[in-house]
Write a protein that holds these residues in place. Structure first.
Motif, short mmCIF file in Angstrom:
data_model
loop_
_atom_site.label_atom_id
_atom_site.label_comp_id
_atom_site.label_asym_id
_atom_site.label_seq_id
_atom_site.Cartn_x
_atom_site.Cartn_y
_atom_site.Cartn_z
N ARG A 251 -48.39 88.33 2.17
CA ARG A 251 -49.08 87.14 1.67
C ARG A 251 -48.08 86.01 1.41
N THR A 252 -48.53 84.78 1.69
CA THR A 252 -47.73 83.60 1.38
C THR A 252 -48.65 82.51 0.89
N SER A 253 -48.15 81.69 -0.03
CA SER A 253 -48.95 80.59 -0.57
C SER A 253 -48.09 79.33 -0.65
N LEU A 254 -48.73 78.20 -0.37
CA LEU A 254 -48.09 76.88 -0.46
C LEU A 254 -48.86 76.06 -1.48
N THR A 255 -48.17 75.62 -2.54
CA THR A 255 -48.76 74.77 -3.56
C THR A 255 -48.27 73.34 -3.36
N ILE A 256 -49.22 72.42 -3.23
CA ILE A 256 -48.90 71.00 -3.05
C ILE A 256 -49.31 70.27 -4.32
N ASN A 257 -48.36 69.72 -5.02
CA ASN A 257 -48.61 69.05 -6.29
C ASN A 257 -48.83 67.55 -6.07
N ASP A 258 -49.52 66.93 -7.03
CA ASP A 258 -49.72 65.47 -7.05
C ASP A 258 -50.24 64.98 -5.70
N LEU A 259 -51.42 65.45 -5.32
CA LEU A 259 -51.98 65.14 -4.00
C LEU A 259 -52.14 63.64 -3.80
N ASN A 260 -51.78 63.22 -2.60
CA ASN A 260 -51.94 61.83 -2.18
C ASN A 260 -52.96 61.79 -1.05
N ILE A 261 -53.96 60.91 -1.18
CA ILE A 261 -55.05 60.88 -0.22
C ILE A 261 -54.59 60.43 1.16
N GLU A 262 -53.50 59.71 1.24
CA GLU A 262 -53.04 59.19 2.54
C GLU A 262 -51.99 60.09 3.19
N SER A 263 -51.06 60.62 2.42
CA SER A 263 -49.93 61.33 3.02
C SER A 263 -50.09 62.85 3.04
N ASP A 264 -50.96 63.42 2.19
CA ASP A 264 -51.06 64.88 2.09
C ASP A 264 -52.22 65.47 2.87
N ALA A 265 -53.21 64.68 3.22
CA ALA A 265 -54.33 65.21 4.01
C ALA A 265 -53.87 65.51 5.44
N GLY A 266 -54.38 66.60 6.00
CA GLY A 266 -54.02 66.95 7.38
C GLY A 266 -53.94 68.45 7.58
N ASP A 267 -53.26 68.85 8.65
CA ASP A 267 -53.15 70.26 9.02
C ASP A 267 -51.82 70.83 8.55
N TYR A 268 -51.88 72.08 8.03
CA TYR A 268 -50.70 72.81 7.60
C TYR A 268 -50.68 74.16 8.33
N VAL A 269 -49.50 74.56 8.81
CA VAL A 269 -49.34 75.77 9.62
C VAL A 269 -48.50 76.77 8.84
N CYS A 270 -49.03 78.01 8.71
CA CYS A 270 -48.25 79.11 8.14
C CYS A 270 -47.78 80.01 9.28
N SER A 271 -46.53 80.41 9.22
CA SER A 271 -45.92 81.21 10.29
C SER A 271 -45.27 82.44 9.69
N GLY A 272 -45.66 83.62 10.22
CA GLY A 272 -45.07 84.88 9.78
C GLY A 272 -44.31 85.55 10.92
N MET A 273 -43.10 86.02 10.65
CA MET A 273 -42.25 86.61 11.69
C MET A 273 -41.80 88.00 11.27
N ASN A 274 -41.97 88.97 12.19
CA ASN A 274 -41.37 90.28 12.01
C ASN A 274 -40.41 90.54 13.17
N GLU A 275 -39.93 91.78 13.29
CA GLU A 275 -38.93 92.09 14.31
C GLU A 275 -39.48 92.01 15.73
N ILE A 276 -40.82 91.98 15.88
CA ILE A 276 -41.42 91.91 17.20
C ILE A 276 -41.63 90.47 17.64
N GLY A 277 -42.04 89.61 16.74
CA GLY A 277 -42.30 88.23 17.11
C GLY A 277 -42.92 87.46 15.97
N THR A 278 -43.59 86.35 16.31
CA THR A 278 -44.12 85.41 15.33
C THR A 278 -45.59 85.14 15.60
#
Length: 353
Positions: A251-278
């Motif tokens: 599990r992983t979590s990303l906390t974004i504080n003090d949200l800005n309606i112009e700069s923080d809206a959009g797409d966020y990508v989570c990436s997990g990597m093990n010894e086989i790949g990503t």
């Protein structure tokens, strides 16, 4: 009987008044060349653990971890309540009573596996073979991540390997003692967003979560912001108070504080990597104005005000005669038929003459 690397535990209980003391001894060899060694908690490079309680009676246990061939032998539980039991210059009046248990440690038999490991394949056939002829085999079965696989024998077929079928497969031979061997089936991690669409209010914070399944679990998690031209910018944890990343293997979590309606809206990508790949997944974040929650309430208030204003204006513009007509509509007196009755009386009176 135990295998090298296993553990063994012995228990001993003694009743007496006063409550006896309990000791553990290790007897190596056979008469007349046997040797006696008293065991203490922490002996054997910390592999020996001894616990004892003396309440209503004496109870003690000894636990030996990571057994070796040298641990084979006789273990004695000795008990005595003689006051002079530990005096070296005196012979105790009451001898130590003893209870013995024998532990036999044997080498791990050779189990051949084919293949020894499965890495990022779509299908596989797992096979185990016990080559030690001295161990009688009563049967065999397979374990998948510690759970028994139904109707399994020395061969297990995996027709389609996905993240849900990756893990540790153990072929278990029902011998005395039970012996087993592990075949690891590894695949790419399966990364999935807990929610693919999140929203937050301006000036508040948002928490984006991704989870992973499969074997092995990711050893490294990374978060990115995704621009319109599909360019990813990594988010570095701890560089400012804006972002906070917390990760465990699944599990992983990303906390974004003090949200800005112009700069923080959009797409966020989570990436997990093990010894086989990503593997990755995307979360879309929507940021609403801090006043957004008030708009429905203000709309209802405006509708009420407009409705009241319309009713008030309508009542003001009604014609006065309409109001009078409405007031007189139910107050007209009923006509009496007294005149008609009087005429009837007169007519009857003339006829009588």
């Amino acid at each position: 009987m135990r295998l090298v690397g296993d553990s063994a535990e012995l228990h001993c209980e003694v009743i007496g008044a006063p409550i006896p003391e309990v000791q553990w001894w290790f007897v190596k060899g056979e008469e007349p060349n046997e040797t006696f060694t008293q065991l203490f908690d922490g002996a054997g490079d910390g592999r020996v653990q001894i616990n004892a309680t003396y309440i209503a009676h004496a109870a003690s246990s000894i636990h030996i971890a990571s057994l070796t061939l040298n641990d084979s032998g006789m273990y004695e539980c000795r008990a005595s309540n003689d006051p002079d039991r530990n005096e070296l210059r005196k012979t105790p009046k009451i001898k130590w009573i003893r209870s013995q248990a024998n532990i036999v440690v044997m080498e791990i038999p050779n189990i051949s596996t084919d293949p020894p490991m499965v890495t990022n394949q779509t299908s596989a056939t797992l096979t185990c073979n016990l080559t030690d002829p001295n161990l009688p085999i009563k049967g065999s079965h397979w374990l998948f991540n510690g759970k028994t696989v139904e109707n399994s024998e020395s061969t297990s077929s995996l027709d389609k390997i996905t993240y849900s079928s990756s893990g540790k497969y153990e072929c278990v031979f029902e011998t005395d003692p039970v012996v087993k061997e592990v075949i690891e089936v590894k695949s790419l991690p399966h990364v999935a967003a807990y929610k693919h669409s999140e929203h937050g209010n301006e000036k508040d914070k948002a928490v984006l979560v991704c989870v992973s399944h499969g074997y092995p679990l990711p050893t490294d998690w990374t978060w990115f912001t995704k621009e319109d031209n599909d360019v990813r910018s990594p988010i570095i944890n701890g560089t400012s108070n804006k972002y906070e990343i917390k990760s465990t293997p699944n599990r992983t979590s990303l906390t974004i504080n003090d949200l800005n309606i112009e700069s923080d809206a959009g797409d966020y990508v989570c990436s997990g990597m093990n010894e086989i790949g990503t593997a990755t997944d995307t979360i879309h974040l929507r940021v609403r104005s801090r006043w957004a929650a008030l708009w429905p309430f203000l709309g209802i208030v405006a509708e009420v005000i407009i409705l009241v204003t319309i009713i008030f204006i309508y009542e003001k513009r009604r014609k006065p005669d309409e109001i009078n007509d409405d007031d007189d509509s139910g107050a007209a007196p009923l006509k009496s038929n007294s005149n008609a009755n009087h005429k009837d009386k007169n007519v009857r009176h003339r006829n009588s003459n």
